[in-house]
Design a protein around this motif. Sequence first.
Motif, PDB file in Angstrom:
ATOM      1  N   GLY A  82       0.814  -1.205   0.000  1.00 15.28           N
ATOM      2  CA  GLY A  82       0.000   0.000   0.000  1.00 15.28           C
ATOM      3  C   GLY A  82       0.848   1.256   0.000  1.00 15.28           C
ATOM      4  O   GLY A  82       2.067   1.208  -0.169  1.00 15.28           O
ATOM      5  N   VAL A  83       0.200   2.381   0.192  1.00 19.17           N
ATOM      6  CA  VAL A  83       0.899   3.665   0.258  1.00 19.17           C
ATOM      7  C   VAL A  83       1.005   4.097   1.718  1.00 19.17           C
ATOM      8  O   VAL A  83       0.345   3.559   2.600  1.00 19.17           O
ATOM      9  CB  VAL A  83       0.166   4.752  -0.559  1.00 19.17           C
ATOM     10  N   ASN A  84       1.826   5.108   1.954  1.00 24.93           N
ATOM     11  CA  ASN A  84       1.912   5.718   3.276  1.00 24.93           C
ATOM     12  C   ASN A  84       0.726   6.677   3.409  1.00 24.93           C
ATOM     13  O   ASN A  84       0.856   7.884   3.197  1.00 24.93           O
ATOM     14  CB  ASN A  84       3.251   6.442   3.426  1.00 24.93           C
ATOM     15  N   PHE A  85      -0.424   6.110   3.726  1.00 26.74           N
ATOM     16  CA  PHE A  85      -1.686   6.848   3.716  1.00 26.74           C
ATOM     17  C   PHE A  85      -1.636   8.059   4.651  1.00 26.74           C
ATOM     18  O   PHE A  85      -2.005   9.172   4.276  1.00 26.74           O
ATOM     19  CB  PHE A  85      -2.830   5.914   4.122  1.00 26.74           C
ATOM     20  N   ASP A  86      -1.158   7.848   5.872  1.00 23.02           N
ATOM     21  CA  ASP A  86      -1.143   8.928   6.863  1.00 23.02           C
ATOM     22  C   ASP A  86      -0.250  10.082   6.415  1.00 23.02           C
ATOM     23  O   ASP A  86      -0.590  11.252   6.629  1.00 23.02           O
ATOM     24  CB  ASP A  86      -0.672   8.398   8.222  1.00 23.02           C
ATOM     25  N   HIS A  87       0.883   9.756   5.808  1.00 20.41           N
ATOM     26  CA  HIS A  87       1.797  10.801   5.356  1.00 20.41           C
ATOM     27  C   HIS A  87       1.146  11.660   4.273  1.00 20.41           C
ATOM     28  O   HIS A  87       1.227  12.901   4.317  1.00 20.41           O
ATOM     29  CB  HIS A  87       3.089  10.185   4.828  1.00 20.41           C
ATOM     30  N   ILE A  88       0.498  11.015   3.296  1.00 19.41           N
ATOM     31  CA  ILE A  88      -0.140  11.770   2.212  1.00 19.41           C
ATOM     32  C   ILE A  88      -1.299  12.591   2.750  1.00 19.41           C
ATOM     33  O   ILE A  88      -1.492  13.760   2.375  1.00 19.41           O
ATOM     34  CB  ILE A  88      -0.610  10.811   1.104  1.00 19.41           C
ATOM     35  N   GLU A  89      -2.074  12.013   3.645  1.00 17.83           N
ATOM     36  CA  GLU A  89      -3.197  12.733   4.249  1.00 17.83           C
ATOM     37  C   GLU A  89      -2.697  13.973   4.995  1.00 17.83           C
ATOM     38  O   GLU A  89      -3.287  15.056   4.894  1.00 17.83           O
ATOM     39  CB  GLU A  89      -3.935  11.798   5.203  1.00 17.83           C
ATOM     40  N   THR A  90      -1.594  13.825   5.726  1.00 17.54           N
ATOM     41  CA  THR A  90      -1.012  14.952   6.459  1.00 17.54           C
ATOM     42  C   THR A  90      -0.502  16.024   5.499  1.00 17.54           C
ATOM     43  O   THR A  90      -0.695  17.224   5.717  1.00 17.54           O
ATOM     44  CB  THR A  90       0.133  14.472   7.369  1.00 17.54           C
ATOM     45  N   LEU A  91       0.162  15.584   4.419  1.00 18.74           N
ATOM     46  CA  LEU A  91       0.637  16.528   3.411  1.00 18.74           C
ATOM     47  C   LEU A  91      -0.525  17.347   2.849  1.00 18.74           C
ATOM     48  O   LEU A  91      -0.441  18.578   2.724  1.00 18.74           O
ATOM     49  CB  LEU A  91       1.304  15.774   2.262  1.00 18.74           C
ATOM     50  N   ALA A  92      -1.597  16.660   2.490  1.00 21.32           N
ATOM     51  CA  ALA A  92      -2.737  17.323   1.846  1.00 21.32           C
ATOM     52  C   ALA A  92      -3.388  18.354   2.759  1.00 21.32           C
ATOM     53  O   ALA A  92      -4.024  19.302   2.276  1.00 21.32           O
ATOM     54  CB  ALA A  92      -3.761  16.287   1.405  1.00 21.32           C
ATOM     55  N   ALA A  93      -3.239  18.185   4.068  1.00 18.43           N
ATOM     56  CA  ALA A  93      -3.860  19.105   5.028  1.00 18.43           C
ATOM     57  C   ALA A  93      -2.957  20.277   5.390  1.00 18.43           C
ATOM     58  O   ALA A  93      -3.406  21.210   6.069  1.00 18.43           O
ATOM     59  CB  ALA A  93      -4.242  18.335   6.293  1.00 18.43           C
ATOM     60  N   ARG A  94      -1.712  20.266   4.951  1.00 20.50           N
ATOM     61  CA  ARG A  94      -0.785  21.346   5.277  1.00 20.50           C
ATOM     62  C   ARG A  94      -1.271  22.673   4.696  1.00 20.50           C
ATOM     63  O   ARG A  94      -1.732  22.714   3.548  1.00 20.50           O
ATOM     64  CB  ARG A  94       0.604  21.025   4.732  1.00 20.50           C
ATOM     65  N   PRO A  95      -1.159  23.764   5.456  1.00 25.96           N
ATOM     66  CA  PRO A  95      -1.649  25.065   4.952  1.00 25.96           C
ATOM     67  C   PRO A  95      -1.036  25.474   3.612  1.00 25.96           C
ATOM     68  O   PRO A  95      -1.755  25.989   2.738  1.00 25.96           O
ATOM     69  CB  PRO A  95      -1.249  26.037   6.070  1.00 25.96           C
ATOM     70  N   TYR A 137      -3.674  16.070  -6.835  1.00 24.76           N
ATOM     71  CA  TYR A 137      -4.663  15.080  -6.408  1.00 24.76           C
ATOM     72  C   TYR A 137      -5.822  15.767  -5.701  1.00 24.76           C
ATOM     73  O   TYR A 137      -6.995  15.450  -5.930  1.00 24.76           O
ATOM     74  CB  TYR A 137      -4.046  14.082  -5.423  1.00 24.76           C
ATOM     75  N   ALA A 138      -5.486  16.708  -4.818  1.00 21.22           N
ATOM     76  CA  ALA A 138      -6.510  17.368  -4.015  1.00 21.22           C
ATOM     77  C   ALA A 138      -7.342  18.346  -4.836  1.00 21.22           C
ATOM     78  O   ALA A 138      -8.490  18.630  -4.483  1.00 21.22           O
ATOM     79  CB  ALA A 138      -5.853  18.090  -2.843  1.00 21.22           C
ATOM     80  N   SER A 164      -4.473   4.880  -4.906  1.00 16.98           N
ATOM     81  CA  SER A 164      -4.541   4.985  -3.444  1.00 16.98           C
ATOM     82  C   SER A 164      -4.000   6.322  -2.955  1.00 16.98           C
ATOM     83  O   SER A 164      -4.510   6.887  -1.979  1.00 16.98           O
ATOM     84  CB  SER A 164      -3.757   3.835  -2.802  1.00 16.98           C
ATOM     85  N   GLU A 165      -2.965   6.842  -3.617  1.00 20.48           N
ATOM     86  CA  GLU A 165      -2.447   8.163  -3.263  1.00 20.48           C
ATOM     87  C   GLU A 165      -3.534   9.221  -3.433  1.00 20.48           C
ATOM     88  O   GLU A 165      -3.700  10.106  -2.586  1.00 20.48           O
ATOM     89  CB  GLU A 165      -1.239   8.507  -4.129  1.00 20.48           C
ATOM     90  N   PHE A 166      -4.269   9.137  -4.537  1.00 16.31           N
ATOM     91  CA  PHE A 166      -5.358  10.079  -4.798  1.00 16.31           C
ATOM     92  C   PHE A 166      -6.391  10.029  -3.672  1.00 16.31           C
ATOM     93  O   PHE A 166      -6.822  11.070  -3.163  1.00 16.31           O
ATOM     94  CB  PHE A 166      -6.006   9.751  -6.137  1.00 16.31           C
ATOM     95  N   CYS A 167      -6.773   8.822  -3.260  1.00 15.61           N
ATOM     96  CA  CYS A 167      -7.768   8.673  -2.185  1.00 15.61           C
ATOM     97  C   CYS A 167      -7.265   9.293  -0.883  1.00 15.61           C
ATOM     98  O   CYS A 167      -8.020   9.958  -0.160  1.00 15.61           O
ATOM     99  CB  CYS A 167      -8.095   7.199  -1.967  1.00 15.61           C
ATOM    100  N   ALA A 168      -5.987   9.070  -0.572  1.00 10.52           N
ATOM    101  CA  ALA A 168      -5.423   9.603   0.682  1.00 10.52           C
ATOM    102  C   ALA A 168      -5.388  11.124   0.687  1.00 10.52           C
ATOM    103  O   ALA A 168      -5.424  11.754   1.748  1.00 10.52           O
ATOM    104  CB  ALA A 168      -4.021   9.035   0.893  1.00 10.52           C
ATOM    105  N   ALA A 169      -5.324  11.744  -0.493  1.00  7.40           N
ATOM    106  CA  ALA A 169      -5.207  13.207  -0.590  1.00  7.40           C
ATOM    107  C   ALA A 169      -6.555  13.915  -0.561  1.00  7.40           C
ATOM    108  O   ALA A 169      -6.599  15.159  -0.494  1.00  7.40           O
ATOM    109  CB  ALA A 169      -4.463  13.580  -1.872  1.00  7.40           C
ATOM    110  N   ARG A 170      -7.652  13.182  -0.608  1.00  8.60           N
ATOM    111  CA  ARG A 170      -8.975  13.812  -0.681  1.00  8.60           C
ATOM    112  C   ARG A 170      -9.606  13.971   0.698  1.00  8.60           C
ATOM    113  O   ARG A 170      -9.160  13.371   1.683  1.00  8.60           O
ATOM    114  CB  ARG A 170      -9.913  12.971  -1.563  1.00  8.60           C
TER     115      ARG A 170
END
Length: 505
Positions: free
Chosen positions: A263-276, A386-387, A406-412
């Motif tokens: 899989g992907v590093n889901f938490d890392h991508i999710e955290t990236l996508a939320a960065r200001p 992605y976002a 999966s990266e796309f999903c983690a970024a949404r």
Amino acid sequence: MKSDLVIVYHRQPYEEVVEGGITRYRENSSPNGIVPTLKGFLGTAQRGAWVAWKECADTSAPGFDPVIEISDSFGTYTVSRLPLTKEQVRSFYHVTSKEAFWPILHGFKERYNYDPVDWPTFRSVNWAFAEAAAEQATDDAVIWIHDYNLWLVPGYLRQLKPDATICFFHHTPFPGPDMFNVLPWRGEIIDSLLACDSVGFHIPRYAQNFAAVVRSLKAARLVEEAETPPRMLATGGALNDRLIPLELDLGGKRTRIHTNPVGVNFDHIETLAARPDLRTRVDEIRADLGDCKLVLSVSRTDYTKGNIQQLEAFDRLLQRRRDLHGKVRLMLVSVGANRNMTAYAEVQEQIESLTGRINGTYGSFDWQPVSLISRAIPLEQLVAYYAAADVTSITPLADGLNLVASEFCAARDAQRPGALVLSEFAGCAVLLDGAIPVNPFSAASMDSGLEQALAMTEDEAKARMHALRKSAKAWDIGTWTQREIAHFKSLRITRSAGKATPSAA
């Protein structure tokens, strides 16, 4: 000092850069991808080692050390760098692996090229990998070999380290007998893989294909299998398989078959996508788009990836829907492969030609329908796209797994859910619940899938993305790592006990 875990993979586990005339080994800039994923296992061992190749014309040149020690955030470990000449790399990797093996693994028999293969060179390179791994390993080490270009390493290693636990993992599709048996070296390859304690695959279909190939060549018995868990069975998916093979027996020699999708590093991508700063970049992308909807597609330039079909579908959309002119854009990230390889150069030329024709036919001063990016984009920039995208379309003709989806999903998120169009022939299609499935071999299917994604209501998009994110997170890199570690422990216990006790995937 010998290592109790040795990872054998063709790529080095770092980025090699020259600064001020000095070679430095820099940790991979992105935590995503197979190299950082595998490096995560090094910290689980008392001492770990990695075996890779390094192109080197003269191994006696000052500064070349065949074995070096690396210390980074993953710990301290040994890297054994196997020196290969440019001609060895060309023969072993670009010719045998990419012109002979790659098309067969992906079902493109018409692209298979046997004539230029130098099989003795492939053998010698695999033997050199086996020797390097054996040199680093304790007698009872776990030696973990990755991917098809090292198919012969397990058989050689079993001669050198008879008491080691030898595992192999495929990161590509594995075809059935009618396709695999095109290879004239099929018997030698399968003999080597059967020297393993375990052979691993991403999804049940590839595992079943491997079992079928072994039965066709060696009359091995499948001694145990299990029902496929529902979480690995997408509704109506083309790559579904209702049973998972667990163990083969050939004359009393047992080989486990292990199914575990990376899989992907889901938490890392999710955290990236939320960065200001990333959110600001998303807003900038959306402002630049104006009223346009963005369709994003990301892959390598390869005849297996469906980039041509993606462009043709977009062309047909613009032919049918004049109301969408100026209202939709396709951003195709097709990262160029080795242009020295004719097959990939031809695909790149087709992509560039189609892009030019679409933009020339439909574009205007204010609107360019297709943006073609042919270079790798850093993960942070990619996460922003992605976002921002309304639709991400991943439509390979064949793909071992595909982590872009999966990266796309983690970024949404729930505010901008977006839609995922996904080929039924990507391995991840059996895992990701909520995508719009399409058959890239059917123009009608590609057309309806794209139309459905562009017309999707927000409520439907939110419901689908909730399911997609849930399944992508369930199969993230942490899950894969935990399951692999548990599998290694089981194998070592079994080898120590001198008997086989398979467990379901």
